[in-house]
Design an enzyme around this catalytic site. Structure first.
Site, mmCIF file in Angstrom:
data_model
loop_
_atom_site.group_PDB
_atom_site.id
_atom_site.type_symbol
_atom_site.label_atom_id
_atom_site.label_comp_id
_atom_site.label_asym_id
_atom_site.label_seq_id
_atom_site.Cartn_x
_atom_site.Cartn_y
_atom_site.Cartn_z
ATOM 1 C CG MET A 41 -15.157 26.257 -27.344
ATOM 2 S SD MET A 41 -13.726 27.323 -28.186
ATOM 3 C CE MET A 41 -13.279 26.798 -29.458
ATOM 4 C CG ASN A 42 -18.036 22.752 -23.022
ATOM 5 O OD1 ASN A 42 -19.633 22.789 -23.601
ATOM 6 N ND2 ASN A 42 -18.095 22.021 -21.892
ATOM 7 C CG ASP A 43 -14.827 20.852 -21.024
ATOM 8 O OD1 ASP A 43 -15.470 21.864 -21.053
ATOM 9 O OD2 ASP A 43 -15.248 20.127 -20.744
ATOM 10 C CB SER A 88 -15.184 16.020 -22.341
ATOM 11 O OG SER A 88 -15.074 17.806 -22.540
HETATM 12 C C1 FRU Z 1 -16.615 20.546 -17.811
HETATM 13 C C2 FRU Z 1 -17.504 19.265 -18.633
HETATM 14 C C3 FRU Z 1 -17.134 17.806 -18.840
HETATM 15 C C4 FRU Z 1 -18.142 17.305 -19.636
HETATM 16 C C5 FRU Z 1 -17.986 18.495 -20.031
HETATM 17 C C6 FRU Z 1 -19.645 18.236 -21.152
HETATM 18 O O1 FRU Z 1 -16.780 21.669 -18.524
HETATM 19 O O2 FRU Z 1 -18.659 19.303 -17.240
HETATM 20 O O3 FRU Z 1 -16.975 17.633 -17.156
HETATM 21 O O4 FRU Z 1 -17.226 16.608 -20.075
HETATM 22 O O5 FRU Z 1 -17.794 19.583 -20.257
HETATM 23 O O6 FRU Z 1 -20.036 19.262 -22.344
#
Ligand code: FRU
Length: 495
Positions: A37-39, A99
């Site tokens: 998981m990220n953003d 995102s």
């Molecule tokens: C920020 C980011 C966003 C991008 C996403 C890709 O953490 O780099 O700019 O949309 O992560 O996973």
């Protein structure tokens, strides 16, 4: 129609989520259903529930072709996973569904606005990611990508703006029923900027203007913007990449930036007045906000950071968690954050200590555990010199500890997770300036949820967040003072 790629992701997450047992996750912080998981994405209210989508790669605990994971909640603390919402399955997003954000349309459908990524071969032969803005419409579970995607490409932008760094649209509906979105981009000079777009119907979009420009000040690309009014001011949140340090305010690498200013709504002109970091800890990035029905501006960020996401639990089954939802306010030109008030409903019986004089090392009976809400006020002992250093240690046993230490003479609060079990050469310490701390007074509210700590300092004037993957049996909490200090403490175990 659900694509094969999305069907596979949904099947995979359903089949594998049971490998993560209940105690292997945080309790009230949303973590990846499986994999990575990220953003936070599409944080919104839809048909009476809070929706949180997130950058998601279900198949491994590292970043891969991005999908959108999905969860819903009624109180922002207990989350129920829903099937993955989006997969990289179209020509314009085949290399990643990056995102974006979400709103409810007047016809009752949910609209997702996201960045589609497609690798292309540039004129010099290098492979570059072209980024465009796309839409999907759905019912809160299933989403159909818009047939006229992408709705914004670099062709819609002024000459010279980047086609490779154009991402993370945050959409909102204005009082007059029209729509706006703000997205990150690079200008002709390669410096970050936030672009404002407009639409009458949420489907046909045009460029309006540059809402805010970096001019080379804070990092390079500005990612994941948000924009809203708060307590009579207007606030831009963004996450700059490649920052240089500036005193105690900004640190190297990926950081967070809050611009506070005014907004001429007629002219759509934002005027910056001041700026600050959003979180002074180690793990916080790419936050998004919503307005709750009772008027609170609530923010959730990715409680991790690109520069430190190599911090992993051994035999890790998921990677990435969100921060606590935090209520925002502005006081004296600063952004303040408080844990969402609903958190109080998780509190067990309080253990209360008042006017405890601490000297050297000590523990307090009843104060231990890895899920806790701790209110701690420290001050100098009346009539005595101000102590040199105060520390609170947690996730502790003979082998491990993570701690905050406060040195009043320097007005510096430090987090240190060197002894949290990490085997990586990454940042394990960070410092924040606590103005006014010279007299030894500091108020901390620490929230522990198994694998993280968030410290809200002096009623939320600064916040420091960090993850740690220390084995759960390290659950002692202790204190140490060089000199003598007076402590008031209220400890609540959290359910
Ligand atoms: C920020 C980011 C966003 C991008 C996403 C890709 O953490 O780099 O700019 O949309 O992560 O996973």
């Amino acid at each position: 129609m659900t694509s094969q790629t999305l069907r596979e992701a949904r099947k995979y997450e359903e089949a594998t989520e049971t490998i993560v047992t209940e105690t292997e996750r945080p309790v009230f912080h949303l973590s990846a259903r499986v994999g990575w998981m990220n953003d936070p994405n599409g944080f919104s209210l839809y048909q009476g529930k809070y929706h949180m989508f997130y950058q998601y790669y279900p198949y491994a605990t590292y970043w891969g072709p991005m999908h959108w994971g999905h969860a819903v909640s009624e109180d922002l603390l207990h989350w129920t996973y829903l099937p993955a919402a989006l997969a990289p399955d179209k020509i314009y997003d085949r290399d990643g569904v990056f995102s974006g954000s979400a709103i409810e349309l007047p016809d009752g459908q949910q609209l997702l606005m996201y960045t589609g990524v497609a690798l292309t071969v540039a004129s010099d032969g290098s492979r570059r990611e072209v980024q465009t803005q796309c839409l999907a419409v759905g019912d809160g579970t299933d989403y159909e990508k818009y047939e006229h995607n992408p709705v914004l490409t670099h062709e819609d932008l002024p000459e010279g703006f980047s086609r490779y760094h154009f991402r993370d649209p945050k959409i909102w509906r204005q009082c007059d029923g029209s729509y706006r979105a703000v997205a990150g981009s690079l200008d002709e000079e390669g410096s970050g900027q936030l672009l404002l777009f407009g639409s009458e119907d949420a489907f046909s979009w045009h460029f309006i203007k540059t809402l805010a420009a970096n001019h080379g000040r804070y990092g390079v690309m500005w990612e994941c913007p948000d924009f809203f009014s708060l307590d009579g001011k207007w606030v831009i949140l963004t996450s700059p990449q490649d920052m240089l340090p500036e005193g105690f305010e900004y640190h190297n690498g990926n950081g967070t930036l809050c611009l506070i200013g005014s907004y001429d709504e007629e002219a759509e002109e934002f005027t910056e007045e001041c700026n600050q970091a959003i979180d002074y800890g180690i793990d916080f990035y790419a936050p998004q906000t919503i307005l709750t029905p009772d008027g609170r501006r609530v923010m959730i960020g990715w409680m991790q950071n690109w520069d430190t996401c190599n911090l992993k639990a051994s035999h890790e089954k998921w990677h990435g968690q969100m921060s606590l939802p935090r209520e925002l306010s502005i006081k004296n030109g600063r952004l303040y954050q408080q844990p969402i008030s609903e958190l109080k409903s998780l509190r067990g019986e309080a253990v209360v200590y008042r006017d405890v004089i601490m000297e050297g090392r000590c523990t307090l009976p009843g104060v231990y555990g890895r899920k806790a809400d701790i209110e701690l006020t420290i001050s100098a002992v009346e009539g005595e010199p101000v102590y040199q250093k105060f520390s609170v240690r947690f996730a502790q046993n003979e082998e491990y500890r993570t701690l905050f230490s406060f040195r009043p003479h320097e007005c510096v609060l430090k987090i240190d997770r060197k002894f949290s079990g990490s085997r990586r050469a990454i940042i394990h310490q960070r410092r924040s300036l606590i103005p006014g701390g010279e007299n030894g007074s500091i108020k901390l509210r620490l929230i522990l949820d198994r694998y993280s700590v968030e410290a809200f300092v002096n009623d939320g004037e600064q916040v420091m967040s960090a993850t740690f993957y220390t084995p759960l049996e390290a659950e002692d909490i202790s204190f140490a003072v060089n000199g003598r200090a007076k402590a008031d403490l209220t400890f609540y175990p959290l359910a």
